[in-house]
Enzyme design. Sequence first.
Site, PDB file in Angstrom:
ATOM      1  N   CYS A  94       0.834  -1.203   0.000  1.00 10.90           N
ATOM      2  CA  CYS A  94       0.000   0.000   0.000  1.00 10.90           C
ATOM      3  C   CYS A  94       0.867   1.251   0.000  1.00 10.90           C
ATOM      4  CB  CYS A  94      -0.925  -0.013   1.206  1.00 10.90           C
ATOM      5  SG  CYS A  94      -2.095   1.362   1.255  1.00 10.90           S
ATOM      6  N   CYS A 194      -6.403  -3.157   7.309  1.00 15.41           N
ATOM      7  CA  CYS A 194      -7.591  -2.320   7.126  1.00 15.41           C
ATOM      8  C   CYS A 194      -8.715  -3.020   6.373  1.00 15.41           C
ATOM      9  CB  CYS A 194      -7.209  -1.012   6.440  1.00 15.41           C
ATOM     10  SG  CYS A 194      -6.611  -1.179   4.740  1.00 15.41           S
TER      11      CYS A 194
END
Length: 356
Positions: A94, A194
């Site tokens: 990410c 997440c």
Amino acid sequence: MSGGVDSSVVAALAHAAGCEAVGITLQLYDQGAAARRPGACCAGADIRDARSVAERLGIAHYVVDMESRFRESVIDNFVDSYARGLTPVPCVECNKTVKFTDLHALARDLGAEALLTGHYVQRLPCAERGDAHGELHRAADPTKDQSYFLWATTQAQLDYLRFPLGGLAKTETRALAQAFGLVVAAKPDSQDICFVPGGDYAAVVERIRPELASPGTIVDEQGRVLGRHNGIHRFTVGQRRGLDIGGQAEPLYVVGIDAAAGNVIAGPRRSLAVAAVRLEGLNRLGPGDGPLMVKVRSMAPLAPARLDGDWLLFDTPQYGVAPGQAAVAYVGDRLVLGGTMVETRRATAEAELSNA
């Protein structure tokens, strides 16, 4: 601005310093699903929190839909890694793609002088090249340090990035949030990946690749069958729980995964010992000489090591180094020298080490 306390405080600090701050929130996955659970980021209620903070500060705030990019770069890679018997680090992917490549480009397009984030790392002036080129250092608070997840940062990105929280403890960050009157001051930190609600990563993998939930065999290091499993994606090197194999002379751990055969390999703890990792595709951040210390997992302590050609040799064997994780090298215990995804080698005999 993910909607958490860290990035919110960074925005407040920038605004208080007189900067023309612009808050950017990346929507990374389905808002409806994320809105139904706490502790997420970049979706649902967290986007509303980020917007509320921006309104409190009186700064511009934009939400950018990056759901497709995030799925392709992070989630799909996460699932594919487990299918290959690896243990991925999605935060690295990410940071490397969505945040420090795409967001970096967006900030440049907006004409921003710098990109500020809430990561707990420090960007310090390079002793050899001056202020123009930053060095990446561990955070002042070692319990919050996130440098392990940022080893893939390029020098150009680092020169543009700023990390205002790197010298603070989390308690100090929360105190600042309270002083600025931010609604997220007491918001708890997320403890999960997440996009993995409740930490059940296997469910995420099976939803995207249902064929991976296929039974297979647990074997010992000689190939003898010890038991059965319900999918290799449920196992990682170093794991002990979940093997459900009794009647052995000593506790068994996952010491390897043969994705092609669908086998999980079990063995004693000594078989987890790793003497060296191969440096393939090393991302080196700036100059640095001196004794090396290495992290082989995000929560692992720093371990002394030395370079030998393409190999990084540990002074003492390391345990539970899973393929797909990273080895991040530091000069001393602060300066990030660089990192790479690792290929491991077992510590079996001194002769093997000398030939590594």
